[in-house]
Design a protein around this motif. Structure first.
Motif, short mmCIF file in Angstrom:
data_model
loop_
_atom_site.label_atom_id
_atom_site.label_comp_id
_atom_site.label_asym_id
_atom_site.label_seq_id
_atom_site.Cartn_x
_atom_site.Cartn_y
_atom_site.Cartn_z
N VAL A 1 0.86 -1.18 0.00
CA VAL A 1 0.00 0.00 0.00
C VAL A 1 0.90 1.23 0.00
N TYR A 2 0.55 2.21 -0.85
CA TYR A 2 1.17 3.53 -0.77
C TYR A 2 0.06 4.53 -0.56
N SER A 3 -0.01 5.06 0.65
CA SER A 3 -1.03 6.03 1.02
C SER A 3 -0.42 7.43 0.95
N MET A 4 -0.84 8.21 -0.04
CA MET A 4 -0.28 9.55 -0.24
C MET A 4 -0.97 10.59 0.63
N GLY A 5 -2.12 10.23 1.18
CA GLY A 5 -2.86 11.16 2.02
C GLY A 5 -3.05 10.59 3.41
N GLY A 6 -4.28 10.67 3.90
CA GLY A 6 -4.55 10.20 5.26
C GLY A 6 -5.49 9.01 5.27
N GLY A 7 -6.04 8.74 6.44
CA GLY A 7 -6.99 7.66 6.59
C GLY A 7 -6.37 6.28 6.65
N ASN A 8 -5.14 6.19 7.16
CA ASN A 8 -4.44 4.90 7.14
C ASN A 8 -5.09 3.85 8.04
N GLU B 1 3.13 -0.41 16.19
CA GLU B 1 2.46 -1.71 16.16
C GLU B 1 2.94 -2.60 15.01
N GLY B 2 3.77 -2.05 14.11
CA GLY B 2 4.26 -2.81 12.97
C GLY B 2 3.24 -2.97 11.86
N ARG B 3 2.19 -2.17 11.88
CA ARG B 3 1.15 -2.27 10.85
C ARG B 3 1.48 -1.39 9.64
N ILE B 4 2.34 -0.41 9.84
CA ILE B 4 2.92 0.39 8.77
C ILE B 4 4.43 0.19 8.88
N GLN B 5 5.08 0.00 7.74
CA GLN B 5 6.51 -0.27 7.76
C GLN B 5 7.37 0.99 7.58
N ALA B 6 6.84 1.98 6.87
CA ALA B 6 7.63 3.19 6.63
C ALA B 6 6.72 4.40 6.44
N ILE B 7 7.16 5.52 6.98
CA ILE B 7 6.50 6.80 6.80
C ILE B 7 7.52 7.75 6.15
N LEU B 8 7.08 8.43 5.09
CA LEU B 8 7.92 9.45 4.47
C LEU B 8 7.59 10.76 5.15
N HIS B 9 8.62 11.36 5.76
CA HIS B 9 8.42 12.48 6.68
C HIS B 9 9.27 13.67 6.28
N HIS B 10 8.69 14.85 6.43
CA HIS B 10 9.42 16.11 6.30
C HIS B 10 9.38 16.77 7.66
N ASP B 11 10.48 17.35 8.06
CA ASP B 11 10.51 18.09 9.32
C ASP B 11 9.84 19.44 9.09
N LEU C 1 4.02 12.10 10.24
CA LEU C 1 4.10 11.47 11.56
C LEU C 1 3.06 12.07 12.50
N ASP C 2 1.79 11.76 12.25
CA ASP C 2 0.74 12.18 13.17
C ASP C 2 0.53 11.07 14.20
N ARG C 3 -0.40 11.29 15.11
CA ARG C 3 -0.63 10.32 16.19
C ARG C 3 -0.95 8.92 15.65
N ASP C 4 -1.88 8.84 14.68
CA ASP C 4 -2.27 7.54 14.14
C ASP C 4 -1.08 6.81 13.51
N ASN C 5 -0.32 7.52 12.69
CA ASN C 5 0.79 6.87 11.98
C ASN C 5 1.91 6.45 12.92
N VAL C 6 2.18 7.24 13.94
CA VAL C 6 3.19 6.83 14.93
C VAL C 6 2.74 5.55 15.62
N GLN C 7 1.47 5.48 15.99
CA GLN C 7 0.95 4.28 16.64
C GLN C 7 1.01 3.07 15.69
N LEU C 8 0.64 3.28 14.43
CA LEU C 8 0.69 2.18 13.45
C LEU C 8 2.12 1.72 13.21
N LEU C 9 3.07 2.64 13.21
CA LEU C 9 4.48 2.26 13.11
C LEU C 9 4.89 1.40 14.30
#
Length: 197
Positions: A100-107, A139-149, A129-137
């Protein structure tokens, strides 16, 4: 530093293009040379950042990984219920989803829809890196997040404006942030501390 202010601010679009190409690179590396289906989602095709990610992602896949077939479930506006409905509408029992490549939200909604169809992708790449994505990371349910500071990007934008108005020398202008591939092992401390359980 001789780039006009509008051009410097538009430089953020380059980051989105780099992010899309990076996602394609990771997918190709992770999935290998065999044919596979990749589910993609965008919140809205008219959101410029996501559109730039998609264009560069598709271009890189066509060039380097033509064996990967895209299944598009875009249009959920990044909202849970519409996103989940969009994903469910493109899935059937015979459709395998390798990534899966999610370019937006709703993961969370994307994963819920996949689980309903008993689909477990090998790789899930998202953005931000919002709250949901950090939690999914975690939990191992998402393997990678592309992040900008975003703090660095805001600092850079302010510096460009100040330099444009001759309030800051060019040598003091902070660079824009680079695309960072975040895994469960390298969540930045300032983000991890914000979303402690």
């Amino acid at each position: 530093t001789d780039i006009p202010l509008s051009g410097r601010i538009a430089y953020a679009g380059l980051d989105n293009r780099v992010a899309g190409a990076t996602a394609a690179y990771l997918l190709g590396l992770w999935l290998g040379p065999k044919p596979a289906n990749v589910l993609i989602t965008m919140s809205d095709e008219h959101f410029r950042g996501e559109e730039e990610r998609e264009i560069s992602f598709r271009r890189a896949l066509r060039k380097h990984h033509p064996q990967l077939k895209l299944i598009d479930a875009s249009g959920g506006q990044g909202l849970d219920l519409p996103t989940e409905e969009r994903v469910r509408s493109v899935l059937n029992d015979a459709t395998g989803i390798a990534a899966v490549y999610s370019m937006g939200g709703g993961n969370v909604a994307i994963l819920r829809a996949l689980e309903t169809h008993q689909k477990t992708p090998l790789l899930f790449i998202g953005h931000d890196l919002d709250r949901d994505n950090v939690q999914l990371l975690r939990e191992g349910r998402i393997q990678a997040i592309l992040h900008h500071d975003l703090r660095q990007d805001m600092r850079s934008a302010c510096h460009h404006v100040m330099h444009y108005h001759k309030l800051l020398p060019a040598s003091s202008v902070a660079p824009s942030s680079s695309v960072m591939v975040v895994t469960p092992e390298n969540i930045p401390d300032y983000i991890a501390s914000r979303f402690r359980d």
